[in-house]
Design an enzyme around this catalytic site. Structure first.
Site, mmCIF file in Angstrom:
data_model
loop_
_atom_site.group_PDB
_atom_site.id
_atom_site.type_symbol
_atom_site.label_atom_id
_atom_site.label_comp_id
_atom_site.label_asym_id
_atom_site.label_seq_id
_atom_site.Cartn_x
_atom_site.Cartn_y
_atom_site.Cartn_z
ATOM 1 N N ARG A 1 0.866 -1.191 0.000
ATOM 2 C CA ARG A 1 0.000 0.000 0.000
ATOM 3 C C ARG A 1 0.891 1.225 0.000
ATOM 4 N NH1 ARG A 1 -5.082 2.010 3.580
ATOM 5 N NH2 ARG A 1 -6.044 0.581 2.108
ATOM 6 N N HIS B 1 -7.472 0.952 -6.257
ATOM 7 C CA HIS B 1 -7.687 0.192 -5.010
ATOM 8 C C HIS B 1 -8.435 -1.101 -5.369
ATOM 9 C CE1 HIS B 1 -7.914 -0.685 -0.905
ATOM 10 N NE2 HIS B 1 -8.785 0.211 -0.469
ATOM 11 N N GLN C 1 -10.450 -3.527 -2.894
ATOM 12 C CA GLN C 1 -11.699 -2.923 -2.420
ATOM 13 C C GLN C 1 -12.869 -3.270 -3.344
ATOM 14 O OE1 GLN C 1 -12.152 -0.610 0.401
ATOM 15 N NE2 GLN C 1 -14.276 -1.066 -0.101
ATOM 16 N N ASP D 1 -16.669 8.555 -1.054
ATOM 17 C CA ASP D 1 -15.365 8.365 -0.388
ATOM 18 C C ASP D 1 -14.964 9.723 0.189
ATOM 19 O OD1 ASP D 1 -12.873 7.428 0.407
ATOM 20 O OD2 ASP D 1 -12.031 7.287 -1.625
ATOM 21 N N CYS E 1 -16.058 3.003 1.035
ATOM 22 C CA CYS E 1 -14.914 2.127 1.332
ATOM 23 C C CYS E 1 -14.465 2.269 2.788
ATOM 24 C CB CYS E 1 -13.766 2.443 0.383
ATOM 25 S SG CYS E 1 -13.305 4.192 0.393
ATOM 26 N N ARG F 1 -14.130 -7.253 2.786
ATOM 27 C CA ARG F 1 -12.720 -7.045 2.423
ATOM 28 C C ARG F 1 -11.905 -8.292 2.757
ATOM 29 N NH1 ARG F 1 -10.379 -2.307 2.160
ATOM 30 N NH2 ARG F 1 -8.940 -3.502 0.893
HETATM 31 N N1 NVA Z 1 -9.432 7.506 -1.426
HETATM 32 C C1 NVA Z 1 -9.073 7.053 -0.109
HETATM 33 C C2 NVA Z 1 -9.416 5.613 0.064
HETATM 34 C C3 NVA Z 1 -9.149 5.062 1.428
HETATM 35 C C4 NVA Z 1 -9.496 3.609 1.565
HETATM 36 C C5 NVA Z 1 -7.598 7.292 0.117
HETATM 37 O O1 NVA Z 1 -6.803 7.000 -0.783
HETATM 38 O O2 NVA Z 1 -7.240 7.785 1.184
HETATM 39 N N1 CP Z 2 -11.148 0.803 2.750
HETATM 40 C C1 CP Z 2 -9.871 0.717 3.144
HETATM 41 O O1 CP Z 2 -8.965 0.459 2.346
HETATM 42 O O2 CP Z 2 -9.691 0.930 4.470
HETATM 43 P P1 CP Z 2 -8.285 1.071 5.198
HETATM 44 O O3 CP Z 2 -7.668 2.356 4.714
HETATM 45 O O4 CP Z 2 -8.624 1.108 6.664
HETATM 46 O O5 CP Z 2 -7.439 -0.104 4.843
#
Ligand code: NVA
Ligand code: CP
Length: 330
Positions: free
Chosen positions: A108, A135, A138, A231, A272, A317
Site C-alpha cells: 500500500r 484500489h 476494495q 469516499d 470504502c 474485504r
Molecule cells: N481515497 C481514499 C481511500 C481510502 C481507503 C484514500 O486514498 O485515502
Molecule cells: N477501505 C480501506 O482500504 O480501508 P483502510 O484504509 O482502513 O485499509
C-alpha cells in the site's frame, strides 16, 4: 473457468478478464461460507507473506492479516519506518530480497508504478493494497456486497459521488465496465477521472452492455440509482491544505436524504471507509472548528440508515482478500 491465477500479481483490475474477476467473487463466497460455519481452511499452511504499508490502514491490513492466518500462513507487517525500502535500499533490491523470503507481498502506498515495479522484480505474487491510482481489492468487496443485496450486479446503476478522480472512483469505473454495471461519476466537471482511463473503460463497457457516464448534475446522476457510493474528499498522501478547496468543490455532492430519495427505493449506500460522517474523529473535529461542517461526504443519518451496507462491505474485504491470496498462491 478462467485460466489459473496461480503465480499472478493482483495490481489493477484492468489486468484481469471478466471471467477471472467472477471466479474471484465465487471463491470469496466459498471462503465466507467456510468462515461463517467455522470450518478450518488452512490451505496455504507453511507459506509466508509480507505486508508493506507506506500509508495507514485499518481494514486492508487487518484483512490481509486475518485472511493470512486463516489460510495458515505466517504474516509479517512492515511500516515505512521499519524497512529500508526507498531510504537505504532501492525498490528493485527490496523486491528481490523479499521475493527470496516470502511467498507473496502486499503493498500500500503511492504511485501505481511502485507496485508495478515490485510485481516485476519480486518473482512472487504482489497484491495492490491501494495506490494513488487504484484500489483493486476494495472492488471485489464492493461487488460482493452489491450481489448479496440484489442477487446480481449486471445491469445495475452505480453512482460515485464526490472526488471522482481518486483511486476508489477509478477502480469502480474499471470494475463496472468489466462486469456490466452502469457507472456514473457524479462530481464537479474539472474533477473527473483521467480521460484516457475513461476512454479505455468505455471501450470495455461496450463489450458488456453497460455505460460510463460523467456528470456534474446530482439530480440527473443519481436518478434511479441502485448503488450510491462515496469516499473521503481528501485522500491519503494529499496535503491537508486541500480541505478548504475540496469542501467548497465537493459539498454539493454530499450523500444525504435528498440524494437517497432520488435513487431507487431499494438503493443501497456504500463507502470504502474510513468516513467523516460525525465529529468522532480528530480530523472531523478539526474541520468542524475551521469550516463549521459536522459531516462531510455523507450525512450521519444516511451512514447509519438501513440502506447503508458499509459494515458488510468492510467485512467482505477480508473474504475477498483471502480469495485473491488463495487464487494467486495455491
Ligand atoms: N481515497 C481514499 C481511500 C481510502 C481507503 C484514500 O486514498 O485515502
Ligand atoms: N477501505 C480501506 O482500504 O480501508 P483502510 O484504509 O482502513 O485499509
Amino acid at each position: 473457468m478462467p485460466r489459473s491465477l496461480s503465480g499472478r500479481n493482483f495490481l489493477k483490475l484492468l489486468d484481469f478478464t471478466t471471467e477471472e474477476i467472477q471466479y474471484l467473487l465465487e471463491l470469496s463466497k466459498d471462503f465466507k461460507r467456510l468462515k461463517r460455519t467455522g470450518t478450518p481452511h488452512k490451505y496455504l499452511s507453511g507459506k509466508n507473506i509480507v505486508l508493506l504499508f507506506e500509508k495507514t490502514s485499518t481494514r486492508t491490513r487487518c484483512s490481509f492479516e486475518v485472511a493470512g492466518n486463516d489460510l495458515g500462513m505466517g504474516v509479517t507487517y512492515l511500516d515505512p519506518a521499519s524497512s529500508q525500502m526507498g531510504n537505504k535500499e532501492s525498490l528493485e533490491d527490496t523486491a528481490k530480497v523479499l521475493g527470496r523470503m516470502f511467498d507473496g507481498i502486499e503493498y500500500r502506498g503511492f504511485d501505481q508504478n511502485i507496485v508495478e515495479d515490485l510485481g516485476r522484480y519480486a518473482g512472487v505474487p504482489v497484491w495492490n493494497g491501494l495506490t494513488t491510482e487504484f484500489h483493486p481489492t476494495q472492488m471485489l468487496a464492493d461487488v460482493l456486497t452489491i450481489e448479496e443485496n440484489f442477487g446480481r450486479y449486471k445491469g445495475l446503476k452505480m453512482v460515485f459521488m464526490g472526488d471522482a478522480r481518486n483511486n476508489v472512483a477509478n477502480s469502480l469505473m474499471v470494475v463496472s465496465a468489466k462486469l456490466g454495471i452502469n457507472f456514473v461519476a457524479c462530481g464537479p466537471k474539472d474533477n473527473m477521472p483521467d480521460e484516457k482511463l475513461v476512454a479505455t473503460c468505455r471501450e470495455i463497457a461496450k463489450e458488456h452492455d453497460c455505460t460510463i457516464t460523467l456528470t456534474d448534475d446530482v439530480k440527473e446522476g443519481t436518478k434511479n440509482a441502485d448503488v450510491i457510493y462515496t469516499d473521503i474528499w481528501v485522500s491519503m498522501g494529499e496535503p491537508a491544505e486541500l480541505w478548504e478547496k475540496r469542501i467548497k468543490l465537493l459539498s454539493p455532492y454530499q450523500v444525504n436524504d435528498e440524494v437517497m430519495a432520488n435513487a431507487n427505493p431499494d438503493a443501497i449506500f456504500l463507502h470504502c471507509l474510513p468516513s467523516f460522517h460525525d465529529l468522532e474523529t480528530s480530523v472531523g473535529r478539526e474541520i468542524h472548528e475551521k469550516f463549521g461542517l459536522k459531516e462531510m461526504e455523507v450525512t450521519d443519518k444516511v451512514f447509519r440508515s438501513p440502506q447503508s451496507k458499509v459494515f458488510d462491505e468492510a467485512e467482505n474485504r477480508m473474504h475477498t482478500i483471502k480469495a485473491v491470496m488463495y487464487a494467486t498462491l495455491k
